[in-house]
Motif scaffolding. Structure first.
Motif, mmCIF file in Angstrom:
data_model
loop_
_atom_site.group_PDB
_atom_site.id
_atom_site.type_symbol
_atom_site.label_atom_id
_atom_site.label_comp_id
_atom_site.label_asym_id
_atom_site.label_seq_id
_atom_site.Cartn_x
_atom_site.Cartn_y
_atom_site.Cartn_z
ATOM 1 N N GLN A 54 0.864 -1.188 0.000
ATOM 2 C CA GLN A 54 0.000 0.000 0.000
ATOM 3 C C GLN A 54 0.897 1.234 0.000
ATOM 4 O O GLN A 54 1.178 1.824 1.024
ATOM 5 N N ARG A 55 1.322 1.583 -1.203
ATOM 6 C CA ARG A 55 2.306 2.644 -1.357
ATOM 7 C C ARG A 55 1.641 3.917 -1.858
ATOM 8 O O ARG A 55 0.547 3.905 -2.432
ATOM 9 N N SER A 56 2.318 5.008 -1.631
ATOM 10 C CA SER A 56 1.753 6.308 -1.980
ATOM 11 C C SER A 56 2.867 7.264 -2.350
ATOM 12 O O SER A 56 4.056 6.964 -2.197
ATOM 13 N N THR A 57 2.484 8.401 -2.846
ATOM 14 C CA THR A 57 3.375 9.534 -2.979
ATOM 15 C C THR A 57 2.527 10.775 -2.714
ATOM 16 O O THR A 57 1.394 10.654 -2.252
ATOM 17 N N ILE A 58 3.075 11.932 -2.958
ATOM 18 C CA ILE A 58 2.375 13.176 -2.636
ATOM 19 C C ILE A 58 1.932 13.850 -3.926
ATOM 20 O O ILE A 58 2.680 13.896 -4.897
ATOM 21 N N VAL A 59 0.708 14.354 -3.927
ATOM 22 C CA VAL A 59 0.178 15.063 -5.089
ATOM 23 C C VAL A 59 -0.445 16.378 -4.647
ATOM 24 O O VAL A 59 -0.623 16.635 -3.450
ATOM 25 N N ARG A 62 2.644 -12.854 -2.422
ATOM 26 C CA ARG A 62 2.465 -12.843 -3.892
ATOM 27 C C ARG A 62 1.049 -12.427 -4.263
ATOM 28 O O ARG A 62 0.831 -11.646 -5.191
ATOM 29 N N TYR A 63 0.094 -12.960 -3.529
ATOM 30 C CA TYR A 63 -1.306 -12.688 -3.835
ATOM 31 C C TYR A 63 -1.642 -11.209 -3.630
ATOM 32 O O TYR A 63 -2.205 -10.553 -4.511
ATOM 33 N N LEU A 64 -1.283 -10.682 -2.466
ATOM 34 C CA LEU A 64 -1.635 -9.296 -2.162
ATOM 35 C C LEU A 64 -0.897 -8.293 -3.037
ATOM 36 O O LEU A 64 -1.395 -7.188 -3.280
ATOM 37 N N SER A 65 0.285 -8.664 -3.517
ATOM 38 C CA SER A 65 1.065 -7.755 -4.360
ATOM 39 C C SER A 65 0.843 -7.983 -5.850
ATOM 40 O O SER A 65 1.502 -7.357 -6.673
ATOM 41 N N SER A 66 -0.102 -8.847 -6.201
ATOM 42 C CA SER A 66 -0.376 -9.131 -7.605
ATOM 43 C C SER A 66 -1.015 -7.920 -8.282
ATOM 44 O O SER A 66 -1.666 -7.107 -7.617
ATOM 45 N N PRO A 67 -0.841 -7.762 -9.584
ATOM 46 C CA PRO A 67 -1.460 -6.627 -10.281
ATOM 47 C C PRO A 67 -2.973 -6.565 -10.083
ATOM 48 O O PRO A 67 -3.538 -5.469 -9.983
ATOM 49 N N GLN A 83 -10.144 1.126 -4.385
ATOM 50 C CA GLN A 83 -10.804 1.184 -3.084
ATOM 51 C C GLN A 83 -10.202 2.237 -2.161
ATOM 52 O O GLN A 83 -10.910 2.819 -1.336
ATOM 53 N N SER A 84 -8.893 2.489 -2.308
ATOM 54 C CA SER A 84 -8.194 3.277 -1.288
ATOM 55 C C SER A 84 -7.551 4.556 -1.791
ATOM 56 O O SER A 84 -7.393 5.516 -1.033
ATOM 57 N N GLY A 85 -7.105 4.577 -3.047
ATOM 58 C CA GLY A 85 -6.340 5.709 -3.544
ATOM 59 C C GLY A 85 -4.842 5.507 -3.465
ATOM 60 O O GLY A 85 -4.078 6.375 -3.885
ATOM 61 N N TYR A 86 -4.383 4.387 -2.914
ATOM 62 C CA TYR A 86 -2.955 4.100 -2.932
ATOM 63 C C TYR A 86 -2.474 3.931 -4.375
ATOM 64 O O TYR A 86 -3.245 3.573 -5.272
ATOM 65 N N VAL A 87 -1.181 4.150 -4.586
ATOM 66 C CA VAL A 87 -0.596 4.038 -5.922
ATOM 67 C C VAL A 87 -0.141 2.604 -6.161
ATOM 68 O O VAL A 87 0.603 2.059 -5.341
ATOM 69 N N PRO A 88 -0.524 1.983 -7.275
ATOM 70 C CA PRO A 88 0.024 0.663 -7.560
ATOM 71 C C PRO A 88 1.538 0.761 -7.730
ATOM 72 O O PRO A 88 2.026 1.609 -8.491
ATOM 73 N N PRO A 89 2.320 -0.078 -7.056
ATOM 74 C CA PRO A 89 3.772 0.001 -7.183
ATOM 75 C C PRO A 89 4.313 -0.728 -8.405
ATOM 76 O O PRO A 89 5.527 -0.905 -8.528
ATOM 77 N N GLN A 90 3.440 -1.157 -9.294
ATOM 78 C CA GLN A 90 3.868 -1.832 -10.515
ATOM 79 C C GLN A 90 2.966 -1.365 -11.668
ATOM 80 O O GLN A 90 1.764 -1.200 -11.515
ATOM 81 N N GLN A 91 3.580 -1.164 -12.819
ATOM 82 C CA GLN A 91 2.853 -0.617 -13.958
ATOM 83 C C GLN A 91 1.793 -1.576 -14.495
ATOM 84 O O GLN A 91 0.777 -1.143 -15.048
ATOM 85 N N GLU A 92 2.006 -2.881 -14.315
ATOM 86 C CA GLU A 92 1.035 -3.856 -14.831
ATOM 87 C C GLU A 92 -0.361 -3.634 -14.259
ATOM 88 O O GLU A 92 -1.363 -3.929 -14.914
ATOM 89 N N ALA A 93 -0.435 -3.127 -13.040
ATOM 90 C CA ALA A 93 -1.738 -2.945 -12.403
ATOM 91 C C ALA A 93 -2.608 -1.969 -13.176
ATOM 92 O O ALA A 93 -3.847 -2.089 -13.173
ATOM 93 N N TRP A 94 -1.988 -0.996 -13.840
ATOM 94 C CA TRP A 94 -2.770 0.003 -14.579
ATOM 95 C C TRP A 94 -3.489 -0.599 -15.775
ATOM 96 O O TRP A 94 -4.435 0.002 -16.296
ATOM 97 N N ASP A 95 -3.057 -1.786 -16.218
ATOM 98 C CA ASP A 95 -3.700 -2.445 -17.358
ATOM 99 C C ASP A 95 -4.855 -3.348 -16.937
ATOM 100 O O ASP A 95 -5.583 -3.853 -17.790
#
Length: 440
Positions: free
Chosen positions: A164-169, A341-346, A355-367
């Motif tokens: 559950q990673r984030s950055t600032i916007v 592995r399961y929780l970090s899957s795309p 659900q949360s607004g956290y940033v996916p830490p992997q680009q595959e999730a955006w697809d």
């Protein structure tokens, strides 16, 4: 230009060395006793491995039920593993609960803790670096570099997995911008543009503030990055609080107060999003994890964009990683890796972002369809992906909890006017040098 990835040393650390270290460097929250239900290394009946999973919630929304749903689905898919999810408060409370459980001999197998706690956790022997359990470069390399930088030890061993990673916007009130004749679709791209827009809103609307930046060393870290300074070095033994670029960053912040477009004194992290959602602030700096909360609360159109640049753009990453704990059985380790592995899957990461607004830490999730559809319906979420491209590692020195407290106090003294920016940061530097001396 500052580098996003950390420098790696050649010194390897062994499990035996970790096990011999005392528990140190970890902050304990003053929390009530948590019921400890971990298995303590014993397997369940009929060949089922039972493990506990401790997790915090640090953003708004009904996320406890979402997480419990993920675990319910995981258990349904794995006949040989039974995971018990334990919501354990915020990050600090979760850390205290995990440490208490470890001392009681009933440690959970997996937990979510701050990515920046990695050095203290490894130094204290609370975790087993996942790279010592499984060697899967394809999996490890699937995560963005900016998010892996706080997930790796100095010798290159992967210690934990981004979750559950984030950055600032920057959030901006498009209706207030339009009211004063600014293009509501155009985000301020520089610090000066942000200050000018805030001034226009302050002068011509009923909004109380042109800009609000909560008093947080994490948000200040973004200002330092924008002035080409990382707040620590890759070894975690040096901080750069008195660097001229760091001092300039704080002076720019206090100038917003002097100009009257930012609240005097200190801005509370928890109330600032509410002020923005109530239409009381034109521009807000906050975590990507607040996006869902703001979207559900605001009754006006708002935009989301990467932070405005000073000398350069940029912001630190933040949030939590999945850690596997020490002192569990081999079977529990295998189950813990499977859950990680399961929780970090795309697929899960994409849904967790929705659900949360956290940033996916992997680009595959955006697809993934759920996130792609959500991006079409709610295009503001695309700013999370854009911001992650200019994300740098978060500062993570040894004795981090104490050093963060030291820097936060310095920021408070500068923002409330009791010390100059230079004096406040010089004091924080001196105090941090004393804390870090034993690690040099």
């Amino acid at each position: 230009m500052i580098q996003r990835s950390s420098t790696r040393s050649t010194a390897a650390r062994t499990s035996a060395a970790r096990a011999s270290r005392p528990l140190r460097g970890l902050s304990l929250a003053a929390v009530g006793a948590l019921a400890l239900s971990a298995c303590g290394g014993d397997g369940g009946e009929d060949g089922v491995t039972e493990i506990d999973f401790y997790y915090p919630i640090a953003v708004g929304g009904p996320l406890e039920s979402v997480m419990d749903g993920y675990i319910e689905d995981f258990n349904a898919e794995h006949d040989d593993i039974e995971v018990t999810p334990v919501y354990s408060g915020d990050y600090e409370q979760t850390l205290a609960s995990v440490q208490s459980a470890a001392q009681a001999g009933s440690t959970p197998a997996v937990t979510v803790l701050l990515s920046t706690d990695v050095r203290s956790l490894e130094d204290s022997g609370l975790i087993v670096p996942i790279g010592e359990i499984v060697d899967d470069r394809e999996w490890f390399d699937s995560f963005d570099e900016g998010f892996m930088a706080n997930s790796t030890l100095d010798d290159g061993t992967v210690a934990s997995i981004p979750f559950q990673r984030s950055t600032i916007v920057m959030y901006w009130n498009q209706e207030l911008f339009e009211e004063v004749g600014l293009d509501p679709e155009a985000a301020p791209e520089t610090w000066d543009e942000m200050a000018e827009a805030g001034q226009q809103v302050q002068d011509s609307t009923e909004a109380s503030w042109g800009v609000q930046v909560p008093t947080s060393s994490w948000l200040f870290e973004a200002m330092a990055i924008q002035n080409d300074v990382l707040l620590d070095d890759a070894s975690g033994t040096e901080v750069h609080f008195d660097d001229p670029g760091t001092v300039t960053a704080l002076e720019n912040w206090t100038q917003l107060q002097e100009d009257g477009i930012h609240p005097s004194g200190n801005v509370d992290w928890g109330t600032a999003p509410t002020d923005f959602a109530n239409g009381d602030t034109a521009v807000l700096w906050h975590a990507t994890g607040s996006l869902t909360q703001i979207n559900e609360s605001a009754d006006f159109d708002f935009g989301v964009a990467p932070l405005p640049a000073q000398e350069q753009p940029g912001a630190p990453t933040g949030g939590g990683n999945l850690y596997i704990m020490e002192d569990i059985s081999e079977e529990e380790q295998e189950a813990a890796v499977e859950l990680t592995r399961y929780l970090s899957s795309p697929e899960i990461q994409a849904d967790w972002t929705v659900q949360s607004g956290y940033v996916p830490p992997q680009q595959e999730a955006w697809d993934e369809e759920v996130l792609a559809d959500y991006s079409e319906e709610f295009p503001q979420v695309e700013a999370l992906q854009e911001a992650s491209q200019d994300a740098y590692r978060e500062y993570a020195p040894y004795r981090r909890s104490e050093i963060v407290s030291t820097l936060d106090s310095a920021l408070e003294s500068a923002l409330d006017g009791s010390a100059s920016s230079e004096d406040a940061l010089t004091g924080a530097q001196d105090s941090s040098d004393e804390l870090l001396e034993e690690y040099r």
